[in-house]
Design an enzyme around this catalytic site. Sequence first.
Site, PDB file in Angstrom:
ATOM      1  N   LYS A 170      37.315  14.960  -9.477  1.00 21.65           N
ATOM      2  CA  LYS A 170      38.173  14.670  -8.324  1.00 21.65           C
ATOM      3  C   LYS A 170      39.588  14.535  -8.876  1.00 21.65           C
ATOM      4  O   LYS A 170      39.938  13.502  -9.458  1.00 21.65           O
ATOM      5  CB  LYS A 170      37.720  13.375  -7.646  1.00 21.65           C
ATOM      6  N   GLY A 223      44.045   6.374 -14.932  1.00 21.44           N
ATOM      7  CA  GLY A 223      44.890   5.987 -13.805  1.00 21.44           C
ATOM      8  C   GLY A 223      45.273   4.528 -13.919  1.00 21.44           C
ATOM      9  O   GLY A 223      45.424   3.994 -15.026  1.00 21.44           O
ATOM     10  N   SER A 224      45.428   3.873 -12.771  1.00 19.67           N
ATOM     11  CA  SER A 224      45.922   2.492 -12.752  1.00 19.67           C
ATOM     12  C   SER A 224      44.822   1.493 -13.111  1.00 19.67           C
ATOM     13  O   SER A 224      43.631   1.751 -12.899  1.00 19.67           O
ATOM     14  CB  SER A 224      46.461   2.176 -11.353  1.00 19.67           C
ATOM     15  N   VAL A 227      42.694   0.532  -9.918  1.00 16.82           N
ATOM     16  CA  VAL A 227      41.602   1.433  -9.539  1.00 16.82           C
ATOM     17  C   VAL A 227      40.541   1.479 -10.640  1.00 16.82           C
ATOM     18  O   VAL A 227      39.343   1.596 -10.350  1.00 16.82           O
ATOM     19  CB  VAL A 227      42.150   2.843  -9.199  1.00 16.82           C
ATOM     20  N   GLY A 228      40.956   1.321 -11.883  1.00 16.86           N
ATOM     21  CA  GLY A 228      39.990   1.265 -12.982  1.00 16.86           C
ATOM     22  C   GLY A 228      38.955   0.162 -12.769  1.00 16.86           C
ATOM     23  O   GLY A 228      37.766   0.337 -13.025  1.00 16.86           O
ATOM     24  N   GLU A 245      40.895   4.916 -19.159  1.00 12.01           N
ATOM     25  CA  GLU A 245      42.215   5.043 -19.799  1.00 12.01           C
ATOM     26  C   GLU A 245      43.230   4.585 -18.772  1.00 12.01           C
ATOM     27  O   GLU A 245      43.487   5.281 -17.793  1.00 12.01           O
ATOM     28  CB  GLU A 245      42.422   6.490 -20.235  1.00 12.01           C
ATOM     29  N   CYS A 279      51.017   7.901 -19.770  1.00 11.99           N
ATOM     30  CA  CYS A 279      50.308   6.649 -20.063  1.00 11.99           C
ATOM     31  C   CYS A 279      50.805   6.044 -21.367  1.00 11.99           C
ATOM     32  O   CYS A 279      50.913   4.840 -21.492  1.00 11.99           O
ATOM     33  CB  CYS A 279      48.805   6.881 -20.107  1.00 11.99           C
ATOM     34  N   GLU A 378      53.801  -1.674 -16.033  1.00 13.31           N
ATOM     35  CA  GLU A 378      54.035  -0.245 -16.219  1.00 13.31           C
ATOM     36  C   GLU A 378      54.939   0.238 -15.081  1.00 13.31           C
ATOM     37  O   GLU A 378      54.574   0.156 -13.927  1.00 13.31           O
ATOM     38  CB  GLU A 378      52.677   0.472 -16.164  1.00 13.31           C
TER      39      GLU A 378
HETATM   40  P1  NAI Z   1      45.612   5.653  -9.061  1.00 13.92           P
HETATM   41  O1  NAI Z   1      44.928   4.900 -10.135  1.00 13.92           O
HETATM   42  O2  NAI Z   1      45.511   5.170  -7.674  1.00 13.92           O
HETATM   43  O3  NAI Z   1      45.106   7.193  -9.051  1.00 13.92           O
HETATM   44  C1  NAI Z   1      44.458   7.863 -10.114  1.00 13.92           C
HETATM   45  C2  NAI Z   1      43.271   8.642  -9.578  1.00 13.92           C
HETATM   46  O4  NAI Z   1      42.309   7.737  -9.024  1.00 13.92           O
HETATM   47  C3  NAI Z   1      43.605   9.627  -8.442  1.00 13.92           C
HETATM   48  O5  NAI Z   1      42.798  10.784  -8.574  1.00 13.92           O
HETATM   49  C4  NAI Z   1      43.191   8.845  -7.203  1.00 13.92           C
HETATM   50  O6  NAI Z   1      42.883   9.677  -6.109  1.00 13.92           O
HETATM   51  C5  NAI Z   1      41.961   8.141  -7.710  1.00 13.92           C
HETATM   52  N1  NAI Z   1      41.563   6.942  -6.938  1.00 13.92           N
HETATM   53  C6  NAI Z   1      42.371   6.070  -6.283  1.00 13.92           C
HETATM   54  N2  NAI Z   1      41.633   5.110  -5.682  1.00 13.92           N
HETATM   55  C7  NAI Z   1      40.339   5.381  -5.972  1.00 13.92           C
HETATM   56  C8  NAI Z   1      39.102   4.755  -5.634  1.00 13.92           C
HETATM   57  N3  NAI Z   1      39.047   3.649  -4.892  1.00 13.92           N
HETATM   58  N4  NAI Z   1      37.951   5.309  -6.095  1.00 13.92           N
HETATM   59  C9  NAI Z   1      37.978   6.409  -6.862  1.00 13.92           C
HETATM   60  N5  NAI Z   1      39.115   7.055  -7.189  1.00 13.92           N
HETATM   61  C10 NAI Z   1      40.283   6.539  -6.756  1.00 13.92           C
HETATM   62  O7  NAI Z   1      47.137   5.778  -9.500  1.00 13.92           O
HETATM   63  P2  NAI Z   1      48.404   6.101  -8.549  1.00 13.92           P
HETATM   64  O8  NAI Z   1      48.290   5.354  -7.273  1.00 13.92           O
HETATM   65  O9  NAI Z   1      48.546   7.554  -8.490  1.00 13.92           O
HETATM   66  O10 NAI Z   1      49.587   5.502  -9.433  1.00 13.92           O
HETATM   67  C11 NAI Z   1      49.851   4.089  -9.430  1.00 13.92           C
HETATM   68  C12 NAI Z   1      50.216   3.616 -10.818  1.00 13.92           C
HETATM   69  O11 NAI Z   1      49.113   3.790 -11.695  1.00 13.92           O
HETATM   70  C13 NAI Z   1      51.351   4.369 -11.493  1.00 13.92           C
HETATM   71  O12 NAI Z   1      52.593   3.908 -11.097  1.00 13.92           O
HETATM   72  C14 NAI Z   1      51.061   4.094 -12.944  1.00 13.92           C
HETATM   73  O13 NAI Z   1      51.563   2.838 -13.304  1.00 13.92           O
HETATM   74  C15 NAI Z   1      49.552   4.077 -13.007  1.00 13.92           C
HETATM   75  N6  NAI Z   1      49.005   5.372 -13.464  1.00 13.92           N
HETATM   76  C16 NAI Z   1      48.622   5.492 -14.776  1.00 13.92           C
HETATM   77  C17 NAI Z   1      48.203   6.721 -15.260  1.00 13.92           C
HETATM   78  C18 NAI Z   1      47.800   6.908 -16.681  1.00 13.92           C
HETATM   79  O14 NAI Z   1      48.019   7.976 -17.237  1.00 13.92           O
HETATM   80  N7  NAI Z   1      47.170   5.935 -17.291  1.00 13.92           N
HETATM   81  C19 NAI Z   1      48.171   7.903 -14.417  1.00 13.92           C
HETATM   82  C20 NAI Z   1      48.540   7.653 -13.031  1.00 13.92           C
HETATM   83  C21 NAI Z   1      48.946   6.432 -12.613  1.00 13.92           C
HETATM   84 MG    MG Z   2      46.761   4.592  -6.105  1.00 12.43          MG
END
Ligand code: NAI
Ligand code: MG
Length: 475
Positions: A170, A223-224, A227-228, A245, A279, A378
């Site tokens: 996804k 991701g965040s 959500v992790g 991660e 990240c 972050e």
């Molecule tokens: P996010 O953690 O919400 O999104 C990452 C992925 O998780 C996307 O594919 C999203 O659709 C999916 N996701 C979101 N909610 C979910 C759920 N309940 N169940 C399963 N999958 C889900 O991150 P977002 O909102 O795009 O960015 C927010 C902050 O997160 C950023 O400002 C940054 O600080 C951090 N982030 C860190 C990343 C990294 O490389 N470690 C990458 C992206 C964001």
């Molecule tokens: Mg998000």
Amino acid sequence: MQQPGAFINGERVHTEANVEVIDPSTGQPFATTPDCGPAEVEQAVEAATIAARSWRSVAVPERARLLRNIAALVERDRESLAQIEARQTGKPLKQARRDAEITARYFDFYASGVEMLYGSTIPLNNDTLVYTSWEPHGVTGHITPWNYPLQILARSIAPSLAMGNGCVLKPAEEAPLTALMMAELAVEAGIPAGLFNVVTGYGETAGAALTQHRGIGHLSFTGSVEVGKVISHAAAENVIPVTMELGGKSPNIVFADADLDRAVPVLVNAILQNAGQTCSAGARLLVEESIHDELVARLREVFAGVDIGPALTDPTLGPVISQQQLDRVMGYVEIAKDEASISYGGERLSGGSYGSGYFVQPTLIDQVDPASRLAQEEIFGPVLVTSTFKDADDAVRLANGTDYGLVAGVWTTNVSTAHRMIRDVVAGQVFVNTYGASGGVELPFGGFKRSGHGREKGFEGLRGFAQVKTAVVAL
Ligand code: NAI
Ligand code: MG
């Protein structure tokens, strides 16, 4: 407007509702992808389950050959992948081209990796033969973010396929297009239909359905932290392993004896690459008091000369990904106005050649209280925060003084200082007199503390996609 379907069982799948993909360089939509939900996830997991049953028995050299085919096709299509990657993420074209090269390298590397991954025999006693083998998880689920869609896809899909699993991915709703291209390339490479599926849509719907599905044997998430945690709970319900991660607030620690000519361009790239949305971005600058003024002056000068523009013009600094991310970054700038000193930047750029793209100036925030949100959270934008330290112990205390522990950089010409810092700084990777590995396919990568757990990349990243079986045979 492009409308590529989701990719399930080797076929394009469309839904009634769609999600717009916005070009961050213009703020305008240019594609849509399906708004998938539990029904599409169900189809994808079923397809992957069936495909994985045969795939696990395909001999390793044959699996490796097909992965190398994917690598070759990624190289063939490098330019079109890079163009779409740059357009959907806003990253400079040069970076997107590099991302496509690294993507090919993952498939090559894990083709070789699985060929070299042997089991072991264990000397128990003379009348018993004990050996181990690697067993795939079955179907692995992959939830990826928008910052490096190609690279992050490749670092978990390639080892998972190599180890004999089927995959359901996804991608982030903001940037799903290159994942769909990759799934199509895999089929062209000879990977059986159904083995690698891409379900597009939102995290709360498609993502949640995937992470909660009982047919999934392993989850990879980047991701965040927020959500992790949600995904870790879902994995706990099904008692399956996860690789998390979750980003960082990684420090570059600059001692007074550092070679600043060498350090400055690297420090700048560490925060401006991908507009700081990395990240492992070098997001905190910890500098020894005596060289603070000189280093800050030099960084300010470089920041002032950075060319900023739309991704496809290949600038040094492109836009951030979305309105949401722009608001988030500017929110931190507001905090800085009250609590610290904005040494350079701090403005959104719009109008003229910037149009309604999501452009932010390179921003240097000085004299940041190490306990403040600016130093702890972050920001994920082109924003570097600076604090000073007195001596090595103080530097270690500051470096380790956040919830994160992903990467660190140490700048010194003293060998003992370098190794003491490597020993004492809590981070998954520590760089000395350099920073970041430009892909670093070969190097184990992952976090301590809230940066997550599990290791991706390198040989370490391969083992996570299988479990050891121990066989005990009486002779
Ligand atoms: P996010 O953690 O919400 O999104 C990452 C992925 O998780 C996307 O594919 C999203 O659709 C999916 N996701 C979101 N909610 C979910 C759920 N309940 N169940 C399963 N999958 C889900 O991150 P977002 O909102 O795009 O960015 C927010 C902050 O997160 C950023 O400002 C940054 O600080 C951090 N982030 C860190 C990343 C990294 O490389 N470690 C990458 C992206 C964001
Ligand atoms: Mg998000």
